[in-house]
Design an enzyme around this catalytic site. Structure first.
Site, short mmCIF file in Angstrom:
data_model
loop_
_atom_site.label_atom_id
_atom_site.label_comp_id
_atom_site.label_asym_id
_atom_site.label_seq_id
_atom_site.Cartn_x
_atom_site.Cartn_y
_atom_site.Cartn_z
N SER A 198 -48.68 34.08 11.06
CA SER A 198 -49.28 35.20 11.78
C SER A 198 -49.27 36.48 10.93
O SER A 198 -49.89 36.54 9.88
CB SER A 198 -48.56 35.39 13.12
OG SER A 198 -49.29 36.22 13.97
N ASP A 209 -54.87 38.38 -2.24
CA ASP A 209 -56.30 38.59 -2.51
C ASP A 209 -56.55 39.85 -3.33
O ASP A 209 -57.51 39.92 -4.10
CB ASP A 209 -57.08 38.67 -1.21
CG ASP A 209 -57.31 37.30 -0.58
OD1 ASP A 209 -56.79 36.31 -1.12
OD2 ASP A 209 -58.01 37.23 0.46
N LYS A 267 -51.54 30.41 11.40
CA LYS A 267 -51.88 30.98 12.70
C LYS A 267 -52.71 32.23 12.45
O LYS A 267 -52.19 33.28 12.07
CB LYS A 267 -50.64 31.34 13.53
CG LYS A 267 -50.99 31.92 14.91
CD LYS A 267 -49.75 32.29 15.70
CE LYS A 267 -50.12 32.85 17.07
NZ LYS A 267 -50.84 34.14 17.01
#
Length: 414
Positions: free
Chosen positions: A313, A324, A338
């Site tokens: 999460s 990224d 999740k």
């Protein structure tokens, strides 16, 4: 709803309104119980991520529910449970007043119980451990991420909701609960009964230490166990303290961190990033929202993030943003996966609902739900006692130290 009269030239069209399945019957006042069910229905109708509502006629379901005998608050709660169950989403759920207050407490920094973050596995429908909380009774008895909970005090968890399971595991400090556990990691594992003693769990989510590499260089080690209301302030304080020792790099340990408050994950990402997207949120209209870093990072020192199957999460939001953006190298194992966002809604009687309102994507638009995040360097690790994490016995930690040492040498050579 009143009947409307529309006149077009000489043609008069009379539009009749169907109310409760009877033509032009006047609308009837709703009882308090019907109003509560209707309130819950409207929230889901307005906010739920899936515009098909699990491929069902959502308006027809409302009519069906309101035609049921709703004579007391318990019957209203049962109707709301029935409504939410039809969505097939274990994260969208009803919370009675006690459960609603308990959920608020669990994100405020303190709770009582066994200290497990749980979910319902989508592929099997079984109650599953996301991770035990750090320092909790559940961690002390060896319960692991992805373990299945088959019974609670002898009661089968098949078909049991998340909140019912949580209720059964809560209780006064010092009392015991027996959990029947089977490992998801060991083929042909046999169920075993584990007795857990409930206790108060204080949730200071940050551990901060200054470590030395084999070459004698200082490294900041930060372990974040969950994203509660204390997380941002505590991590920032720890980071500023470590900065005074001028570490050559940092290790941010997100292993077995089940997530928590979305905003906390975003604010912690801003401690490491100067600018750029942190996460995109996508609602049922496909509208992209975004959260970005727009200030100045606390440090620009090299960073390695440790992740495993218990990283979920908000932890995945943070790990995905740092990966990224190129700000950090991820080491460990694929994360839990999740990628859905729930909002908490309070109903008029003090009960509430957790409703899935959006999904999130990493800055490179990776949807991690049920997929997880792949580390840059995969390092398997058998279950390790918490006291050995961040030590020579911790292979993932040692891999992170190696990476930081190499990066430091390269920077020095440049």
């Amino acid at each position: 709803m009143p009947t409307r009269l529309i006149q077009l030239g000489l043609l008069v069209l009379l539009q009749f309104v169907v109310c409760w399945g009877v033509w032009s019957q006047p609308a009837l006042a709703l009882t308090d119980e019907q109003e509560l069910v209707n309130e819950a229905w409207r929230i889901v109708n307005r906010s739920y991520l899936d515009a098909t509502f699990n491929h069902q006629n959502w308006l027809r379901l409302r009519h069906k529910l309101l035609r049921q005998p709703l004579n007391d608050r318990a019957s209203a709660y049962a109707a709301i449970d029935q409504m939410l169950a039809s969505l097939g989403d274990p994260f969208t759920r009803f919370l009675d007043p006690d459960q609603y207050r308990s959920l608020q407490v669990s994100t405020s920094g303190e709770l009582t119980g066994v200290g497990l973050q749980i979910t319902i596995a989508e592929e099997s429908g079984q109650l599953q451990v996301i991770t035990p909380l750090e320092g909790s009774p559940a961690e002390a008895v060896g319960i692991q991420p992805l373990d299945y909970i088959l019974k609670i005090d002898g009661v089968s968890t098949t078909g049991m909701s998340l909140d019912e399971a949580a209720d059964r595991m809560r209780g006064p400090i010092g009392t015991q609960v027996v959990l029947t556990i089977v490992s998801n990691q060991t083929p042909q594992a046999k169920p075993r009964d584990i007795t857990v003693t409930r206790d108060r769990i204080l949730l200071n989510p940050v551990t901060a230490q200054l470590h030395l590499t084999p070459q004698g260089m200082p490294i900041g080690y930060l372990r974040l166990s969950q994203f509660n209301a204390n997380a941002v302030q505590e991590l920032k304080r720890a980071l500023l303290t470590l900065e005074q020792s001028h570490p050559v790099g940092y290790i941010l340990d997100l292993r077995n961190n089940p997530g928590g408050l979305l905003q906390a994950g975003i604010e912690i990402a801003r401690l490491w990033l100067d600018e750029g997207p942190i996460v995109y949120t996508v609602n049922r209209q496909g509208v992209l929202g975004s959260f970005e870093a727009m200030g100045s990072a606390v440090t620009h020192a090299p960073l390695v993030v440790l992740v495993n199957q218990g990283t979920a999460s908000a932890s995945e939001i943070l790990a995905g943003a740092l990966q990224d953006s190129g700000r950090a190298i991820l080491v460990g194992e694929r994360t839990f996966g999740k990628g859905l966002i729930q909002s908490l809604f309070k109903l008029s009687d003090g009960s509430g609902m957790a409703v899935t309102v959006a999904k999130y994507e990493t800055p490179n638009h990776h949807d991690i739900h049920q997929r997880g995040i792949q580390p840059d360097r995969i390092v398997p690790l058998p279950p390790l006692p918490r006291q050995l994490m961040g030590t020579e016995a911790d292979l993932q930690y040692q891999a992170a130290v190696e990476i930081l040492t190499q990066k430091t040498v390269l920077v020095g050579a440049a």
